[in-house]
Design an enzyme around this catalytic site. Structure first.
Site, PDB file in Angstrom:
ATOM      1  N   ASP A  55      65.809  84.104   5.525  1.00 63.53           N
ATOM      2  CA  ASP A  55      65.716  83.642   4.312  1.00 63.53           C
ATOM      3  C   ASP A  55      64.384  84.071   4.566  1.00 63.53           C
ATOM      4  O   ASP A  55      63.032  84.557   5.599  1.00 63.53           O
ATOM      5  CB  ASP A  55      65.126  81.701   4.882  1.00 63.53           C
ATOM      6  CG  ASP A  55      64.797  80.577   3.892  1.00 63.53           C
ATOM      7  OD1 ASP A  55      64.151  81.899   2.687  1.00 63.53           O
ATOM      8  OD2 ASP A  55      63.514  79.948   4.207  1.00 63.53           O
ATOM      9  N   ARG A 107      74.825  75.028  -4.787  1.00 62.75           N
ATOM     10  CA  ARG A 107      74.223  73.492  -4.591  1.00 62.75           C
ATOM     11  C   ARG A 107      74.743  72.533  -5.068  1.00 62.75           C
ATOM     12  O   ARG A 107      75.330  70.940  -5.626  1.00 62.75           O
ATOM     13  CB  ARG A 107      73.425  73.918  -5.035  1.00 62.75           C
ATOM     14  CG  ARG A 107      72.732  74.844  -3.989  1.00 62.75           C
ATOM     15  CD  ARG A 107      72.387  74.990  -2.604  1.00 62.75           C
ATOM     16  NE  ARG A 107      71.207  73.611  -2.811  1.00 62.75           N
ATOM     17  CZ  ARG A 107      70.297  73.011  -2.831  1.00 62.75           C
ATOM     18  NH1 ARG A 107      69.288  74.509  -2.636  1.00 62.75           N
ATOM     19  NH2 ARG A 107      69.519  72.226  -2.895  1.00 62.75           N
ATOM     20  N   HIS A 141      66.765  71.282   5.639  1.00 60.26           N
ATOM     21  CA  HIS A 141      66.611  71.229   4.097  1.00 60.26           C
ATOM     22  C   HIS A 141      68.276  71.604   4.580  1.00 60.26           C
ATOM     23  O   HIS A 141      69.700  72.404   3.721  1.00 60.26           O
ATOM     24  CB  HIS A 141      66.246  72.688   3.851  1.00 60.26           C
ATOM     25  CG  HIS A 141      66.681  73.339   2.262  1.00 60.26           C
ATOM     26  ND1 HIS A 141      66.702  71.876   1.340  1.00 60.26           N
ATOM     27  CD2 HIS A 141      66.885  74.337   1.514  1.00 60.26           C
ATOM     28  CE1 HIS A 141      67.175  72.445   0.486  1.00 60.26           C
ATOM     29  NE2 HIS A 141      67.089  73.777  -0.065  1.00 60.26           N
ATOM     30  N   GLN A 178      71.009  72.411   1.119  1.00 64.65           N
ATOM     31  CA  GLN A 178      71.784  73.581   0.792  1.00 64.65           C
ATOM     32  C   GLN A 178      72.345  74.561   2.328  1.00 64.65           C
ATOM     33  O   GLN A 178      73.217  75.073   2.464  1.00 64.65           O
ATOM     34  CB  GLN A 178      69.915  74.725   1.664  1.00 64.65           C
ATOM     35  CG  GLN A 178      70.027  76.023   1.712  1.00 64.65           C
ATOM     36  CD  GLN A 178      70.924  76.233   0.256  1.00 64.65           C
ATOM     37  OE1 GLN A 178      69.651  76.475  -0.621  1.00 64.65           O
ATOM     38  NE2 GLN A 178      71.949  77.419   0.203  1.00 64.65           N
ATOM     39  N   ARG A 236      61.691  66.387  -2.502  1.00 63.17           N
ATOM     40  CA  ARG A 236      61.555  67.858  -2.056  1.00 63.17           C
ATOM     41  C   ARG A 236      59.648  67.225  -1.621  1.00 63.17           C
ATOM     42  O   ARG A 236      59.070  67.210  -2.616  1.00 63.17           O
ATOM     43  CB  ARG A 236      61.410  68.926  -2.662  1.00 63.17           C
ATOM     44  CG  ARG A 236      60.709  70.008  -2.366  1.00 63.17           C
ATOM     45  CD  ARG A 236      61.141  71.345  -2.938  1.00 63.17           C
ATOM     46  NE  ARG A 236      62.497  71.708  -2.506  1.00 63.17           N
ATOM     47  CZ  ARG A 236      63.223  73.131  -3.032  1.00 63.17           C
ATOM     48  NH1 ARG A 236      62.432  73.711  -3.795  1.00 63.17           N
ATOM     49  NH2 ARG A 236      64.253  73.270  -2.751  1.00 63.17           N
ATOM     50  N   CYS A 256      69.175  81.608   1.233  1.00 66.89           N
ATOM     51  CA  CYS A 256      69.163  80.245   0.350  1.00 66.89           C
ATOM     52  C   CYS A 256      68.393  80.275  -1.321  1.00 66.89           C
ATOM     53  O   CYS A 256      68.612  79.840  -2.133  1.00 66.89           O
ATOM     54  CB  CYS A 256      68.508  79.167   1.336  1.00 66.89           C
ATOM     55  SG  CYS A 256      67.218  79.263   1.635  1.00 66.89           S
TER      56      CYS A 256
HETATM   57  N1  NVA Z   1      61.499  77.735   3.386  1.00 63.48           N
HETATM   58  C1  NVA Z   1      61.842  78.038   2.584  1.00 63.48           C
HETATM   59  C2  NVA Z   1      63.173  77.793   1.758  1.00 63.48           C
HETATM   60  C3  NVA Z   1      63.055  77.533  -0.237  1.00 63.48           C
HETATM   61  C4  NVA Z   1      64.019  76.544  -0.175  1.00 63.48           C
HETATM   62  C5  NVA Z   1      60.457  76.968   2.248  1.00 63.48           C
HETATM   63  O1  NVA Z   1      60.293  75.511   2.627  1.00 63.48           O
HETATM   64  O2  NVA Z   1      59.687  77.655   1.130  1.00 63.48           O
HETATM   65  N1   CP Z   2      67.276  77.219  -1.989  1.00 67.55           N
HETATM   66  C1   CP Z   2      66.798  76.798  -2.493  1.00 67.55           C
HETATM   67  O1   CP Z   2      66.451  75.412  -2.392  1.00 67.55           O
HETATM   68  O2   CP Z   2      65.675  77.016  -3.875  1.00 67.55           O
HETATM   69  P1   CP Z   2      64.627  76.124  -4.802  1.00 67.55           P
HETATM   70  O3   CP Z   2      63.526  76.695  -3.646  1.00 67.55           O
HETATM   71  O4   CP Z   2      65.141  77.158  -5.852  1.00 67.55           O
HETATM   72  O5   CP Z   2      65.214  74.783  -5.482  1.00 67.55           O
END
Ligand code: NVA
Ligand code: CP
Length: 309
Positions: free
Chosen positions: A227, A295, A139, A142, A112, A267
């Site tokens: 989101d 997930r 992502h 997800q 990540r 998500c």
């Molecule tokens: N769009 C959000 C998704 C988190 C799971 C982010 O990148 O923070």
């Molecule tokens: N939806 C998702 O990826 O959640 P987290 O940021 O908690 O991993």
């Protein structure tokens, strides 16, 4: 079991949904549904005993970390959590060097991070499969869980209509790839200036449209998704974004424009009162808790696919 490290040419990565064919993606979803049932029946098979998953997190996470770590343990293996705060990753060791070293010691890696090019460079130098666990652009894990959830509740998503309401962010862009791979119509409603990548939209214009009005996007849709309005790394823009996104909340009124059996997904983490109303989060149409649980199952199926390919 085949030694997946023996032939690095065959190493499969999962950086976006386009790294798998539509057939492969549907197989992963079907397998995730099967593995979920096995998990419910406490059938533990541990096919990856002594395998090790490396988990690199440069951003915060609850669901992704727990689902990958628990998933690998349930498959018989181990997971190592690596944060830049306490590894050399945060002290400027080149991505390429980190990729070569980590992949010489573990069997599969999830990352990540921020820029999508970071994970592309890492994958180029990795001798084991690399999974995108979120970048600023995509992502894809997800989306496996989201499609699994839709299939479980409503059957195939092929030919359905999905409305994305809000920011044209990493999740939105993964929905564009999903529209292509799973063959559904995607209507995106964003405020001006917050659209997804225009090239990605134009490459998929047979299935994807970008609108302004959330109600137009939601009309007769089978699934509404949103989101957060400020993603990780955009914390400084939070106040300004709150103003730009007024009118883009998914709530019961917006859901009333959709088909009567339309689902709502997010998500998570969610900001009740911003992109989603508190009321909708608790409505029967909101399948967010199933979506979060999936997930685990979807990523177990994904790891199995990548490790046995
Ligand atoms: N769009 C959000 C998704 C988190 C799971 C982010 O990148 O923070
Ligand atoms: N939806 C998702 O990826 O959640 P987290 O940021 O908690 O991993």
């Amino acid at each position: 079991m085949a030694d997946h490290k023996a032939n690095s040419k065959a190493t499969r990565h999962f950086l976006t949904l386009l790294d798998c064919s539509p057939t492969e993606l549907n197989q992963i979803i079907a397998r995730a549904i099967e593995m979920k049932q096995q998990q419910r029946e406490i059938q533990r098979q541990e096919p990856f005993k002594n395998y090790v998953l490396g988990m690199v997190f440069e951003k915060a996470s609850t669901r992704t970390r727990v689902s990958f770590e628990a998933g690998m343990a349930q498959l018989g293996g181990h997971a190592i959590f690596l944060s830049p705060r306490d590894t050399q990753l945060g002290r400027g060791e080149p991505i390429e060097d980190s990729a070569r070293v980590l992949s010489s010691m573990v069997d599969i890696i999830m990352i990540r991070t921020f820029g999508h090019e970071i994970i592309e460079r890492f994958a180029q130098y990795s001798s084991v499969p690399v999974i995108n666990a979120l970048t600023d652009s995509y992502h894809p894990c997800q989306l496996l869980a989201d499609v699994q959830t839709f299939v479980e509740h409503r059957g195939s998503i092929q030919g359905k209509t999905v409305a994305w309401i809000g920011d044209g962010n990493n999740m939105c862009q993964s929905y564009i790839n999903a529209a292509r791979q799973f063959d559904f119509e995607l209507r995106i409603a964003t405020p001006k200036g917050f659209e997804p990548n225009s090239q990605l939209v134009s490459e998929n214009k047979n299935r994807v449209s970008v609108l302004r009005n959330p109600a137009d996007a939601a009309k007769n849709a089978d699934l509404l998704v949103t989101d957060v309005w400020a993603s990780m790394g955009q914390e400084d823009e939070q106040t300004q974004r709150l103003q730009h996104f007024q009118g883009y909340q998914i709530n019961n009124e917006l859901m009333s424009h959709a088909n009567s059996d339309a689902l709502f997904m997010h998500c998570l983490p969610a900001h009740r009162g911003e992109e989603v109303s508190a009321e909708l989060m608790d409505a029967p149409d909101a399948v967010v808790w199933n979506e979060a649980e999936n997930r685990l199952h979807a990523q177990k199926a994904l790891m199995e696919f990548l490790l046995t390919e």
